[in-house]
Design an enzyme around this catalytic site. Structure first.
Site, PDB file in Angstrom:
ATOM      1  N   SER A 142       0.807  -1.210   0.000  1.00 49.55           N
ATOM      2  CA  SER A 142       0.000   0.000   0.000  1.00 49.55           C
ATOM      3  C   SER A 142       0.840   1.260   0.000  1.00 49.55           C
ATOM      4  CB  SER A 142      -0.925   0.011   1.203  1.00 49.55           C
ATOM      5  OG  SER A 142      -0.173   0.298   2.364  1.00 49.55           O
ATOM      6  N   LYS A 143       0.233   2.289  -0.498  1.00 43.99           N
ATOM      7  CA  LYS A 143       0.877   3.578  -0.528  1.00 43.99           C
ATOM      8  C   LYS A 143       1.133   4.076   0.885  1.00 43.99           C
ATOM      9  CE  LYS A 143      -0.018   8.239  -2.250  1.00 43.99           C
ATOM     10  NZ  LYS A 143      -0.979   9.109  -2.918  1.00 43.99           N
TER      11      LYS A 143
END
Length: 474
Positions: free
Chosen positions: A248-249
């Site tokens: 995930s970012k």
RNA sequence: GGUCCCAUCGUCUAAUGGUUAGGACAUCACCCUUUCACGGUGGUAAUAUGGGUUCGAAUCCCGUUGGGAUCACCA
């Protein structure tokens, strides 16, 4: 019927590896069948829009060679390809769906809807507006009262559909939420926009993350209410950071851009992610995008999540680097040579580095000693296998200086012959000359190449300067 | 919590009822060698668990455990 797939990212400014893999599978499904790959930008959430994000999407796809046949920039017969430009289309279809009985107008505020829900008791939001007669609701809409359009889930029993990866999926209609299709700002939600667009754009294979498995029955209901045929579904498992977490970012996990910045080659990244959740059924694992187009099949897609293993990607990147021609490698490595001393033979340096780096980013640490001789410890001269230490270095160094000073032919072979001859003359092992010479030239325990290769890279002048420094130090 | 999905070496995976459970990365050892790499050879290492079905189960069925997803006017 021509196979058509679409990559439909939302422009959040970050091309995450999982997204890129989904795009790759979409691309391959289309291209393996001689079909079209469409790019569509899903920017219906105004709050999340990031400036410049679409450029990142374009650049990434172009860099890896996944060219789209239709898209916002190049157009096509099914445009526009940006959802915010399709706003009137969704409104039209949403109102039509209400007429068809597939949805209703809802005048509840967001907080009212939230209050009615109770997740612990598993009570779903029962919209009172569903009971308002259509004629009355239409009058309120016409009068300018704020509203949303919500889906009607009237069916009972089980919804069934087939997924190309997961097989037959059954979900009870009672589990489905009567979600918002058209927001009060007039924009559609994903739940509605994806159905309308995929139908209008004649998408034949919908490829997306498996988090949509349980909401797909809702979309099928919309297709049915409109009397449309639904597409083939290909739900793919997520790419994980570890056993518990998706990439995930938010966690700062590597994006495509980050990997490229670290010196990973786009071809290697594509090759690696293709194999995260798919395999060719053979023991080969090095594939170009063109190779993949020929051999990709959805049947060999996996159902379980795959952990992104940077170590294996690094190995694969090393394979791609080693497969580069010397010229090409030199070209890619050159930017990392900025600010090198003038006498440095950069081509010799590239030859030495080529088999020794797995990412271009490793060049910096491998070459730091060239810019400046480190202040090394005399202990470095000690090597058991080579049978050397500082005392031996002290004995042989003056002779090394003498030989190198007189050396005319500064090629690797000539230097090697000269130093080998020196060892013979002094009655010591080759390593007892070469090892101290290498330490003197580099000040490092490990280097990209042996003593003579370093001498070539550094050039005669700098090499002699370093031998002198060693003499002073010993 | 309801529902859905998933489960083979540390990791990516192969084996669609019969294999000494195969390969790759990583790891370890050895060889090569002008340090380190590259290259070569070899080793360690897995069917989550309990029942069934079957002559025979990693594979089919059921339970258990573990993990993930979903239940937004985000996508």
């Amino acid at each position: 019927m021509k196979v058509r797939t679409r990559f439909a990212p939302s422009p959040t400014g970050y091309m995450h590896i999982g997204n890129l893999r989904t795009a790759l599978y979409e691309y391959l499904i289309a291209k393996a069948a001689g079909g079209d790959f469409i790019l569509r930008i899903e920017d219906t959430d105004q709050k999340r829009y990031v400036e410049g994000a679409t450029e990142i999407i374009y650049n990434t796809l172009k860099t890896v060679g996944m060219n789209w046949d239709e898209g916002p920039d190049i157009g096509g017969n099914f445009g526009p390809y940006v959802q915010s430009e399709r706003k009137p289309i969704y409104a039209e279809y949403a109102h039509k769906l209400v007429e068809l009985g597939g949805a209703h107008y809802c005048f509840c505020s967001k907080s009212e809807a939230d209050e009615e829900k109770n997740e612990e008791l598993n009570i779903k939001f029962k919209d009172p507006c569903k009971l308002i007669p259509l004629e009355e609701a239409k009058k309120r809409v016409a009068a300018g009262e704020p509203y949303v359009i919500r889906q009607n889930i009237n069916k009972k029993g089980k919804s069934k559909y087939h997924d190309e990866v997961y097989g037959d999926i059954e979900i009870d209609y009672d589990e489905l939420d009567e979600g918002v299709l058209l927001k009060s700002d007039g924009f559609p939600t994903y739940n509605f926009a994806n159905v309308v667009d995929d139908h209008l754009m004649e998408i034949t294979h919908v490829v997306r993350g498996n988090e949509y498995i349980s909401s797909t029955p809702k979309y099928n209901l919309i297709y049915e209410d409109f009397g449309w045929e639904h597409p083939h579904y290909v739900h793919v498992p997520p790419v994980m950071k570890d056993a518990q977490h998706k990439l995930s970012k938010r966690n700062g996990d590597a994006s495509f851009q980050d990997l490229v910045a670290k010196g990973y080659l786009p071809e290697a990244i594509i090759n690696y992610i293709a194999l995260l959740g798919w395999n060719p059924g053979t023991e080969e694992e090095i594939f170009s995008l063109d190779d993949l187009k020929k051999i990709f099949t959805v049947e060999r897609l996996n159902r379980s999540p795959a952990i992104f293993d940077i170590t294996k990607l690094t190995w694969m990147n090393g394979c791609y680097i080693r497969a580069l021609s010397p010229e090409k490698f030199h070209k890619l490595a050159s930017p990392y040579y900025q600010g090198m001393p003038l006498g440095v033979d950069q081509e010799a340096l590239s030859r030495a580095l080529h088999p020794r780096v797995e990412t271009l980013g490793q060049i910096a640490e491998q070459t730091d000693f060239i810019r400046q001789l480190p202040d090394y410890s005399l202990d470095l001269y000690t090597n058991k296998k080579m049978k050397t230490d500082a005392n031996i270095a002290k004995e042989v160094m003056p002779a090394i200086k003498e030989i190198l000073s007189a050396q005319q032919d500064w090629s690797n072979d000539a230097l090697f012959e000269s130093l080998k001859a020196l060892a013979e003359k002094l009655g010591v092992k080759n390593g007892q000359v070469l090892y101290p010479a290498r330490i003197a030239l580099s000040g490092k325990e490990t280097t990209p190449g042996g003593a003579t290769e370093l001498a070539v890279i550094l050039g005669k002048e700098e090499s002699l300067r370093r031998i002198d420094a060693a003499l002073a130090k010993l």
